[in-house]
Enzyme design. Structure first.
Site, mmCIF file in Angstrom:
data_model
loop_
_atom_site.group_PDB
_atom_site.id
_atom_site.type_symbol
_atom_site.label_atom_id
_atom_site.label_comp_id
_atom_site.label_asym_id
_atom_site.label_seq_id
_atom_site.Cartn_x
_atom_site.Cartn_y
_atom_site.Cartn_z
ATOM 1 N N LYS A 54 2.170 -3.727 6.619
ATOM 2 C CA LYS A 54 2.532 -3.725 5.179
ATOM 3 C C LYS A 54 4.041 -3.571 5.021
ATOM 4 C CE LYS A 54 -1.491 -4.356 3.506
ATOM 5 N NZ LYS A 54 -1.793 -5.672 2.928
ATOM 6 N N SER A 74 0.829 -1.202 0.000
ATOM 7 C CA SER A 74 0.000 0.000 0.000
ATOM 8 C C SER A 74 0.864 1.252 0.000
ATOM 9 C CB SER A 74 -0.861 0.000 1.271
ATOM 10 O OG SER A 74 -1.472 1.255 1.461
ATOM 11 N N TYR A 95 -1.600 -0.785 11.027
ATOM 12 C CA TYR A 95 -1.911 -1.372 9.714
ATOM 13 C C TYR A 95 -0.754 -1.128 8.744
ATOM 14 C CZ TYR A 95 -3.640 -1.485 4.926
ATOM 15 O OH TYR A 95 -3.755 -1.719 3.578
HETATM 16 P P1 NAD Z 1 -10.943 -6.744 1.594
HETATM 17 O O1 NAD Z 1 -11.077 -6.723 3.062
HETATM 18 O O2 NAD Z 1 -12.135 -6.498 0.757
HETATM 19 O O3 NAD Z 1 -10.303 -8.142 1.136
HETATM 20 C C1 NAD Z 1 -9.424 -8.882 1.927
HETATM 21 C C2 NAD Z 1 -9.913 -10.321 1.961
HETATM 22 O O4 NAD Z 1 -9.031 -11.098 2.755
HETATM 23 C C3 NAD Z 1 -11.319 -10.466 2.572
HETATM 24 O O5 NAD Z 1 -12.110 -11.230 1.720
HETATM 25 C C4 NAD Z 1 -11.061 -11.157 3.908
HETATM 26 O O6 NAD Z 1 -12.145 -11.979 4.281
HETATM 27 C C5 NAD Z 1 -9.798 -11.942 3.586
HETATM 28 N N1 NAD Z 1 -8.979 -12.266 4.767
HETATM 29 C C6 NAD Z 1 -8.527 -11.427 5.733
HETATM 30 N N2 NAD Z 1 -7.817 -12.092 6.644
HETATM 31 C C7 NAD Z 1 -7.795 -13.389 6.241
HETATM 32 C C8 NAD Z 1 -7.230 -14.586 6.771
HETATM 33 N N3 NAD Z 1 -6.554 -14.582 7.930
HETATM 34 N N4 NAD Z 1 -7.410 -15.740 6.086
HETATM 35 C C9 NAD Z 1 -8.092 -15.755 4.931
HETATM 36 N N5 NAD Z 1 -8.667 -14.662 4.380
HETATM 37 C C10 NAD Z 1 -8.532 -13.506 5.039
HETATM 38 O O7 NAD Z 1 -9.774 -5.719 1.219
HETATM 39 P P2 NAD Z 1 -9.326 -5.183 -0.206
HETATM 40 O O8 NAD Z 1 -9.708 -3.759 -0.290
HETATM 41 O O9 NAD Z 1 -9.746 -6.104 -1.269
HETATM 42 O O10 NAD Z 1 -7.756 -5.220 -0.010
HETATM 43 C C11 NAD Z 1 -6.980 -6.305 -0.459
HETATM 44 C C12 NAD Z 1 -5.544 -6.085 -0.028
HETATM 45 O O11 NAD Z 1 -5.075 -4.853 -0.552
HETATM 46 C C13 NAD Z 1 -5.332 -5.997 1.488
HETATM 47 O O12 NAD Z 1 -4.126 -6.640 1.795
HETATM 48 C C14 NAD Z 1 -5.226 -4.510 1.737
HETATM 49 O O13 NAD Z 1 -4.458 -4.238 2.886
HETATM 50 C C15 NAD Z 1 -4.534 -4.050 0.481
HETATM 51 N N6 NAD Z 1 -4.795 -2.651 0.155
HETATM 52 C C16 NAD Z 1 -6.087 -2.228 0.031
HETATM 53 C C17 NAD Z 1 -6.350 -0.898 -0.259
HETATM 54 C C18 NAD Z 1 -7.765 -0.394 -0.377
HETATM 55 O O14 NAD Z 1 -7.975 0.784 -0.301
HETATM 56 N N7 NAD Z 1 -8.766 -1.245 -0.589
HETATM 57 C C19 NAD Z 1 -5.278 -0.006 -0.451
HETATM 58 C C20 NAD Z 1 -3.982 -0.469 -0.330
HETATM 59 C C21 NAD Z 1 -3.749 -1.811 -0.030
HETATM 60 C C1 UD1 Z 2 -6.721 5.412 3.768
HETATM 61 C C2 UD1 Z 2 -5.836 4.872 4.866
HETATM 62 C C3 UD1 Z 2 -4.574 4.307 4.248
HETATM 63 C C4 UD1 Z 2 -4.911 3.248 3.224
HETATM 64 C C5 UD1 Z 2 -5.828 3.864 2.179
HETATM 65 C C6 UD1 Z 2 -6.257 2.802 1.211
HETATM 66 C C7 UD1 Z 2 -6.376 6.278 6.795
HETATM 67 C C8 UD1 Z 2 -5.883 7.338 7.726
HETATM 68 N N1 UD1 Z 2 -5.549 5.958 5.809
HETATM 69 O O1 UD1 Z 2 -6.018 6.424 3.157
HETATM 70 O O2 UD1 Z 2 -3.753 3.725 5.229
HETATM 71 O O3 UD1 Z 2 -3.751 2.767 2.598
HETATM 72 O O4 UD1 Z 2 -6.987 4.395 2.822
HETATM 73 O O5 UD1 Z 2 -7.170 3.268 0.322
HETATM 74 O O6 UD1 Z 2 -7.461 5.734 6.962
HETATM 75 N N2 UD1 Z 2 -12.193 11.702 3.385
HETATM 76 C C9 UD1 Z 2 -13.202 12.561 3.732
HETATM 77 N N3 UD1 Z 2 -14.340 12.038 4.274
HETATM 78 C C10 UD1 Z 2 -14.518 10.696 4.486
HETATM 79 C C11 UD1 Z 2 -13.469 9.828 4.114
HETATM 80 C C12 UD1 Z 2 -12.317 10.368 3.587
HETATM 81 O O7 UD1 Z 2 -13.089 13.772 3.566
HETATM 82 O O8 UD1 Z 2 -15.572 10.278 4.987
HETATM 83 C C13 UD1 Z 2 -10.970 12.260 2.773
HETATM 84 C C14 UD1 Z 2 -9.695 11.991 3.532
HETATM 85 O O9 UD1 Z 2 -9.454 12.990 4.469
HETATM 86 C C15 UD1 Z 2 -8.673 11.960 2.397
HETATM 87 C C16 UD1 Z 2 -9.475 11.407 1.208
HETATM 88 O O10 UD1 Z 2 -10.830 11.639 1.526
HETATM 89 O O11 UD1 Z 2 -8.262 13.261 2.089
HETATM 90 C C17 UD1 Z 2 -9.254 9.929 0.976
HETATM 91 O O12 UD1 Z 2 -9.494 9.238 2.183
HETATM 92 P P1 UD1 Z 2 -9.518 7.643 2.243
HETATM 93 O O13 UD1 Z 2 -10.435 7.114 1.189
HETATM 94 O O14 UD1 Z 2 -9.797 7.248 3.646
HETATM 95 O O15 UD1 Z 2 -8.049 7.202 1.817
HETATM 96 P P2 UD1 Z 2 -6.624 7.647 2.416
HETATM 97 O O16 UD1 Z 2 -6.754 8.732 3.403
HETATM 98 O O17 UD1 Z 2 -5.732 7.899 1.266
#
Ligand code: NAD
Ligand code: UD1
Length: 338
Positions: A152, A124, A148
């Site tokens: 990562k 991330s 969190y």
């Molecule tokens: P998500 O929660 O929708 O998907 C994660 C999946 O992993 C879920 O289906 C959950 O049930 C499963 N899981 C969690 N722990 C587990 C375990 N111990 N055993 C088996 N399954 C397990 O999240 P996502 O948004 O799809 O994110 C996927 C990955 O990307 C994560 O590692 C997250 O940290 C990373 N990531 C997500 C974002 C974002 O904004 N969505 C941003 C940066 C990184």
């Molecule tokens: C968040 C996580 C980050 C993660 C990323 C994944 C936090 C502090 N950080 O980051 O660790 O990797 O998601 O996508 O949670 N915002 C609003 N109102 C809301 C929600 C968000 O104004 O209800 C604003 C936030 O202040 C920010 C932007 O929208 O400026 C994006 O927020 P968000 O979607 O939570 O993502 P990140 O802050 O980038």
């Protein structure tokens, strides 16, 4: 290739499943549904037109993980499985360490025992913390501000050590920026439990009438309009990056850590405006205090992904909003409860 998607029932994993199947791979989903719905599997079947091979698996159960690998052959693993709420990780850090770090160690152990030597890992942009300058390159200073984020960063480091210890083991760490949007069918999308932490799902729930108004966290940031700026990336573009990373691992036989973003910064109010256009409805909002731990502006320098993977984002903010809205309006309460 025969590919295992750990956490493949989640938001990003489900979209990656579709792309990998379309590319001709044989894909197995493993998940414990701790943050996803079994309903996604029927939707994946509908989109791909074929049964979805699924294995219930909790990565915290080391024996189950090792046992599973002993009976299955895989060419690669894509590892999405993690807990991902920043706020929750501050309240329950041990759960995050156990699930994200412990679970990954069990997975790596199982892979090693079974001789599986290719890994794509969901990292991330959170590993950059509050970057010194934008756009952020991969060689920027790494710094985390919450448990969190630490999971990562630690996992990137542990995976790096493993790659250095074994010339045959290769990993691609993909540093995702802000994934949003949904598959164009509207059948799968982001379905957070409880109150959404992230901006796009919150906007979607306001638009569909589940929440009254969006709180905009801070209007006094040093940005284009005072609201936070992020690099939103369409989840289908992100999904494609996983397929390209797998091809890279096969082709180049080396490891890689790479940003997956568009390179475009978009403010909160710009996203709200784009969504309002796409959904043809008003998104009521009020500007409130800054969210603790937030930063002003984070967006990627995605040039390494282009050079190494031949990948670049193709879908813009309009498509992100249109597809997010299609998913939300067709599924106002998310996936049906079984
Ligand atoms: P998500 O929660 O929708 O998907 C994660 C999946 O992993 C879920 O289906 C959950 O049930 C499963 N899981 C969690 N722990 C587990 C375990 N111990 N055993 C088996 N399954 C397990 O999240 P996502 O948004 O799809 O994110 C996927 C990955 O990307 C994560 O590692 C997250 O940290 C990373 N990531 C997500 C974002 C974002 O904004 N969505 C941003 C940066 C990184
Ligand atoms: C968040 C996580 C980050 C993660 C990323 C994944 C936090 C502090 N950080 O980051 O660790 O990797 O998601 O996508 O949670 N915002 C609003 N109102 C809301 C929600 C968000 O104004 O209800 C604003 C936030 O202040 C920010 C932007 O929208 O400026 C994006 O927020 P968000 O979607 O939570 O993502 P990140 O802050 O980038």
């Amino acid at each position: 290739m025969r590919i295992l998607l750990c956490g493949g029932a989640g938001y990003i994993g489900a979209h990656a499943y579709v792309v990998l199947v379309e590319r001709g791979h044989d894909v197995v989903v493993a998940d414990n549904f701790s943050n996803s719905s079994p309903g996604v599997l029927a939707r994946l079947r509908q989109i791909t037109g074929r049964p979805v091979p699924f294995q219930p698996l909790d990565l915290r159960d080391r024996d189950a993980v090792t046992g599973f690998f002993a009976h299955q052959a895989f060419d690669a693993v894509v590892h999405f499985a993690a807990l991902k709420s920043v706020g929750e990780s501050c309240e329950r850090p041990l759960d995050y360490f156990h699930n994200n770090i412990g679970g990954t160690l069990n997975l790596l152990h199982g892979m090693r025992e079974a001789g599986v030597e290719r890994l794509v890992f969901s990292s991330s942009a959170t590993v950059y913390g509050d970057p010194d300058h934008v756009p952020v390159r991969e060689d920027a200073r790494l710094q985390v501000t919450n448990p969190y984020g630490r999971t990562k960063l630690v996992m990137e480091e542990l995976i790096g050590d493993l790659c250095r210890s074994d010339a045959g083991f290769h990993a691609a760490n993909l540093r995702y920026f802000n994934p949003v949007g949904a598959h164009a069918s509207g059948l799968i999308g982001e379905d957070p439990t409880g109150i959404p932490n992230n901006l796009m799902p919150y906007i979607c729930q306001v638009a569909v009438g589940r929440r009254d108004r969006l709180s905009v966290f801070g209007g006094d940031w040093p940005t284009v309009d005072g609201t936070g700026v992020r690099d939103y990336i369409h989840v289908m573009d992100l999904a494609r990056a996983h397929a390209d990373a797998l091809d890279f691992l096969v082709r180049e036989r080396r490891s890689l850590t790479v940003n997956v973003g568009t390179g475009q910064g978009v403010s909160v109010l710009q996203l709200v405006e784009a969504f309002a256009q796409a959904a043809a409805r008003r998104i009521p909002y009020q500007v409130v205090a800054r969210r603790p731990g937030d930063v002003a502006e984070v967006y990627a320098d995605p040039s390494l992904a282009q050079r190494t993977l031949g990948w670049r984002a193709e879908l813009g903010v309009e498509a992100m909003c249109r597809d997010a809205w299609r998913w939300q309006s067709q599924n106002p309460q998310g996936y049906p409860v079984a």
